[in-house]
Enzyme design. Structure first.
Site, PDB file in Angstrom:
ATOM      1  N   SER A 130       0.961   5.582 -91.010  1.00 54.86           N
ATOM      2  CA  SER A 130      -0.568   5.111 -91.869  1.00 54.86           C
ATOM      3  C   SER A 130      -1.759   5.342 -91.420  1.00 54.86           C
ATOM      4  O   SER A 130      -1.921   4.478 -90.558  1.00 54.86           O
ATOM      5  CB  SER A 130       0.227   4.869 -93.227  1.00 54.86           C
ATOM      6  OG  SER A 130      -1.441   4.113 -93.689  1.00 54.86           O
ATOM      7  N   GLU A 132      -3.926   3.397 -92.603  1.00 53.95           N
ATOM      8  CA  GLU A 132      -3.940   1.915 -92.266  1.00 53.95           C
ATOM      9  C   GLU A 132      -3.877   0.800 -92.018  1.00 53.95           C
ATOM     10  O   GLU A 132      -4.843  -0.529 -91.705  1.00 53.95           O
ATOM     11  CB  GLU A 132      -3.569   1.241 -94.600  1.00 53.95           C
ATOM     12  CG  GLU A 132      -3.863   1.946 -95.563  1.00 53.95           C
ATOM     13  CD  GLU A 132      -5.627   1.133 -95.534  1.00 53.95           C
ATOM     14  OE1 GLU A 132      -5.548  -0.091 -95.526  1.00 53.95           O
ATOM     15  OE2 GLU A 132      -6.210   2.263 -95.743  1.00 53.95           O
ATOM     16  N   TYR A 153       0.118  -4.275 -96.619  1.00 59.93           N
ATOM     17  CA  TYR A 153       0.864  -2.867 -96.141  1.00 59.93           C
ATOM     18  C   TYR A 153       0.635  -2.014 -94.868  1.00 59.93           C
ATOM     19  O   TYR A 153       1.761  -1.938 -94.048  1.00 59.93           O
ATOM     20  CB  TYR A 153       0.250  -2.487 -97.473  1.00 59.93           C
ATOM     21  CG  TYR A 153       0.410  -0.937 -97.228  1.00 59.93           C
ATOM     22  CD1 TYR A 153       1.844  -0.084 -97.599  1.00 59.93           C
ATOM     23  CD2 TYR A 153      -0.534  -0.021 -96.879  1.00 59.93           C
ATOM     24  CE1 TYR A 153       2.143   1.329 -98.055  1.00 59.93           C
ATOM     25  CE2 TYR A 153      -0.727   1.674 -96.415  1.00 59.93           C
ATOM     26  CZ  TYR A 153       1.104   2.141 -96.357  1.00 59.93           C
ATOM     27  OH  TYR A 153       1.258   3.079 -96.495  1.00 59.93           O
TER      28      TYR A 153
END
Ligand code: NAP
Ligand code: F7E
Length: 342
Positions: A130, A132, A153
């Site tokens: 990801s 992120e 996460y």
């Protein structure tokens, strides 16, 4: 016939990927979690009765937090390609359930990779990494950009990503990581910001809701269409050599721009309806994600087909249509469709 196993098949990407692979002639197996209510809405349209002799779509109970279920399914199914999409994927919720997030996202990836390794399966592996992971590293971000994760996460995704690279380097596993920037669709979970906005604006337009409460409107994201992104996942596994690829549009927009575009499409003045609730602020925010997908374009020949504006309109129209269908079902159907959660 090629056989694929997808974790997270009931999610947004899992459902698009399953459809894509079915169209390519694959036999598709998916792992679904046990839930107290049906959780297969997104794949109902491609469901096939396994008693039919030509069935090519199969769902199996399993969980990324349960290594024995993964080993059993991998051994039984013997897939040619494994797509690891399962995750507790909500960034803000990961601050509320950090242990579970790490267990499913980080340890889940380890369990899956180790099961493949122990079983000696000659399969290809896709890891759902990801954007992120870049967190606070300034844009634009590409495959060489340093990671600076800003949530449980994102930390768990960095672990999963590095582990997939490690199994590739240690054991020669054909493992590729797609570092995907935000991608949305009418099937996007209702609590991610894009779907929360299009769904609420559609409800406001139809007189079913007065206000929309949001958090940080200044955050910027590189938003693409999920249907385009699952194609990239498959393309990665068709390469002779496994590798890692950034998948994004190369454009970024703020949450405020997403709100403005949505409300103006519906002839509404967003300032009358949108309010800020600090509850939606995150302990640490990711301010600006903007992908540089030139490697994917060059090596895979991948480009996104749906523009930002087309994506927004697609999501609004879908939410309007769904609401209109529900309204026809009367008050009982309306109550059932509201849902709780933010
Ligand atoms: P999603 O809609 O939240 O779907 C997640 C899927 O994982 C669902 O099928 C969910 O099952 C399943 N799942 C959750 N916990 C599990 C567990 N313990 N064991 C097995 N399955 C579990 O996510 P998505 O948007 O499709 O994203 C797919 C993957 O890409 C995720 O790994 C996500 O972190 C990653 N990713 C997403 C984006 C994005 O913008 N969408 C960007 C980069 C990376 P239920 O349906 O039962 O909840
Ligand atoms: O937030 C801001 C919020 O939850 C986007 C996941 O698929 O993409 C997704 O993670 C931005 C953030 O997605 C609200 O603060 C403002 O800056 O839609 P989101 P995300 O956190 O970017 C990545 C790539 C993944 O890998 C993840 O799995 O919007 N924001 N107000 C809000 N966000 C939410 N959810 N709700 C609000 O009310």
């Amino acid at each position: 016939m090629k056989r694929a196993l997808i974790t997270g098949i009931t999610g947004q990407d899992g459902s698009y990927l399953a459809e894509f692979l079915m169209q390519k002639g694959y036999e598709v197996h998916g792992i679904k979690r046990r839930s107290s209510s049906f959780n297969t809405d997104r794949v109902n349209s491609i469901y096939e009765d396994r008693h039919e002799s030509d069935a090519r779509f199969f769902l199996h109970y399993g969980d990324l937090t349960d290594g024995s279920s993964l080993t059993r399914l991998l051994t039984r199914i013997q897939p040619d390609e494994v797509y690891n999409l399962g995750a507790q994927s909500h960034v803000r919720v990961s601050f509320d359930v950090p242990e579970y997030t790490a267990d499913s996202v980080a340890m889940g990836t380890l369990r899956l990779l180790e099961s493949i390794h122990q079983a000696g399966l000659p399969c290809r592996f896709y890891q759902a990494s990801s954007s992120e992971m870049y967190g606070s590293t300034p844009p634009p971000q590409n495959e060489l950009t340093a990671f600076h994760p800003r949530s449980p996460y994102a930390c768990a995704k960095v672990f999963g990503h590095q582990l997939a690279v490690n199994y590739r380097e240690s054991y020669g596993l054909h493992a590729s990581c797609g570092i995907l920037f935000n991608h949305e669709s009418p099937r996007r979970g209702e609590t991610f910001v894009t779907r929360k906005i299009t769904r609420a604006a559609a409800r406001i337009k139809l007189g079913l809701q007065d206000k929309l409460y949001l958090g940080n409107l200044d955050a910027k994201r590189d938003w693409g269409f999920a249907g385009d992104y699952v194609r990239a996942m498959w393309m990665m596994l068709q390469q002779d050599t496994p590798d890692d690829y950034v998948i994004g549009t190369g454009e970024s927009h703020s949450v405020r721009e997403f709100v403005e575009l949505t409300f103006s499409y519906l002839d509404l003045d967003w300032r009358r309806y949108v309010a800020i609730d600090p509850r939606y602020f995150r302990p640490a925010e990711v301010d600006h994600l903007h992908g540089d997908p030139s490697k994917a374009r060059r090596v895979l020949g991948w480009t996104p087909e749906v523009s930002f504006a087309e994506l927004v309109v697609m999501m609004i129209e879908s939410d309007l249509a769904e609401l209109n269908r529900t309204l026809k079902g009367g008050p009982e159907a309306m109550r059932a469709a509201v849902g709780v959660g933010d």
